[in-house]
Motif scaffolding. Structure first.
Motif, mmCIF file in Angstrom:
data_model
loop_
_atom_site.group_PDB
_atom_site.id
_atom_site.type_symbol
_atom_site.label_atom_id
_atom_site.label_comp_id
_atom_site.label_asym_id
_atom_site.label_seq_id
_atom_site.Cartn_x
_atom_site.Cartn_y
_atom_site.Cartn_z
ATOM 1 N N LEU A 21 18.523 49.750 43.587
ATOM 2 C CA LEU A 21 17.274 49.021 43.809
ATOM 3 C C LEU A 21 16.372 49.045 42.577
ATOM 4 N N GLU B 107 17.301 47.867 52.765
ATOM 5 C CA GLU B 107 17.204 49.132 52.039
ATOM 6 C C GLU B 107 15.775 49.404 51.586
ATOM 7 N N SER C 275 21.478 43.921 41.924
ATOM 8 C CA SER C 275 21.497 44.625 43.213
ATOM 9 C C SER C 275 22.255 43.824 44.262
ATOM 10 N N LYS D 287 20.452 59.004 49.784
ATOM 11 C CA LYS D 287 20.256 57.591 49.425
ATOM 12 C C LYS D 287 20.020 57.401 47.925
ATOM 13 N N VAL E 224 24.228 45.122 47.977
ATOM 14 C CA VAL E 224 23.149 45.840 48.656
ATOM 15 C C VAL E 224 22.274 44.859 49.427
ATOM 16 N N ASN F 123 21.889 56.949 45.345
ATOM 17 C CA ASN F 123 22.617 55.861 44.686
ATOM 18 C C ASN F 123 22.025 54.508 45.046
ATOM 19 N N ARG F 124 21.592 54.345 46.302
ATOM 20 C CA ARG F 124 20.922 53.110 46.705
ATOM 21 C C ARG F 124 19.628 52.920 45.899
#
Length: 335
Positions: A225, A242, A232, A218, A237, A220-221
């Motif tokens: 964020l 998330e 974002s 995760k 996203v 890259n998420r």
């Protein structure tokens, strides 16, 4: 695309910290109230030591070393997630109340629930997770504003408030308990690496083996964020989904770690911050470095602490606080 020179630097740092961890493990194996000669460590680990050497190294020191290493890694990744979610380098599971939530859950379970020796070790991380999740949900609820969503700065402030409130609740809970049980809770609060045996490694390892690779997946998420909210959202996203899933991972890592080590703070603050200073703010780069720094920091703190005042030593939680509190003040002044 990550520049090749940065990737090369990260790999060198990973190798360097692995060597540093290995060297610290060797030093830690030899030091202690009952010292073991360094030229006897490898023969003993290979099964050619005396009964005393095998008991000291294999039954006492090696499990403790592995527990501190694993717990430090879990706390470091938990802190990295929280700093990414809140966009604040001051976030840490110990500072914003997650560790306190795990602690109050463990205290209530230990003081008031009949304990079965065979299952106690494996139930403890689950109990810590339940206490930490309830606390995290309350922090999330009070930090959330309709029409605005989760406010990162508000989450930090609410978390600090909950940490203080739960510390007071802990005193109330243990005030009428048996002396022997109060002593255990007091040692847990001090971060006195109490789960230093092989079953505790078996209990904590599955949590870390699943959640740490998932966090790396995760990465890259977490990068997205860490940006401001309009960016974002523009990148497609689902912010709240998330944030909530990563918050649960941070809570689970912190709860599993402190369930066997006790109340350890500041590892989750220092490790990610130092990693970012070394390789930059991209999660793909700093998460593996942070993982190793966190493991080494807690191992180093415990090794120093248990040899400063023999035979009992100084709790690892106190040692990390002695290192981390000045660093926290420095960051606070800098920010």
């Amino acid at each position: 695309m990550i520049h090749p020179s940065i990737l090369r630097k990260q790999r060198l740092l990973v190798v360097g910290f692995l060597v540093l961890i290995a060297a610290t493990i060797v030093v830690s194996l030899g030091l202690g109230y009952s010292s073991v000669s360094y030229n006897r460590i490898i023969p003993t680990l290979l099964g050619n030591g005396t009964f005393k050497e095998e008991f000291i190294l294999l039954s006492i020191r090696l499990p403790r070393i592995l527990i501190t290493l694993l717990a430090g890694m879990g706390l470091a990744i938990s802190g990295a997630i929280l700093q990414g979610l809140t966009r604040n380098d001051l976030a840490d599971p110990g500072i914003i109340g997650i560790n306190a939530g795990a602690g109050i859950g463990i205290a209530i379970f230990f003081l008031f629930v009949p304990i079965e020796v065979t299952s106690f070790v494996f139930v403890l991380p689950v109990v810590a997770f339940a206490g930490a999740v309830m606390t995290a949900l309350l922090i999330y609820f009070f930090s959330y504003r309709r029409g605005v969503g989760l406010e990162p700065a508000r989450l930090i402030l609410v978390g600090i408030g909950f940490s203080m409130a739960l510390s007071g609740a802990m005193i109330v809970v243990i005030s009428s308990a048996e002396r022997q049980k109060v002593d255990f809770i007091a040692r847990w609060l001090a971060g006195n690496i109490w789960g230093a045996d092989w079953p505790f490694i078996v209990a904590i390892l599955p949590w870390l083996a699943v959640l740490i690779p998932f966090t790396l997946f995760k990465a890259n998420r977490l990068n997205i964020l860490s940006m401001n909210e309009p960016v974002s959202i523009g990148l497609g996203v689902s912010l709240e989904k998330e944030r909530f899933s990563l918050l649960l991972i941070a809570v689970a890592l912190a709860a599993a770690s402190v369930s066997v080590t006790g109340g350890i703070a500041f590892i989750g603050l220092m490790a990610p911050h130092l990693a970012k200073a070394l390789v930059g703010p991209r999660a793909q780069l700093y998460l593996p470095v942070s993982l190793l720094i966190g493991g080494w920091l807690l191992l180093f703190a415990d090794t120093i602490g248990r040899n400063l005042a023999e035979p009992e030593g100084i709790a690892a939680g106190i040692m990390t606080a002695l290192i981390g509190a000045p660093y926290f003040i420095y960051l606070l002044m800098k920010k």
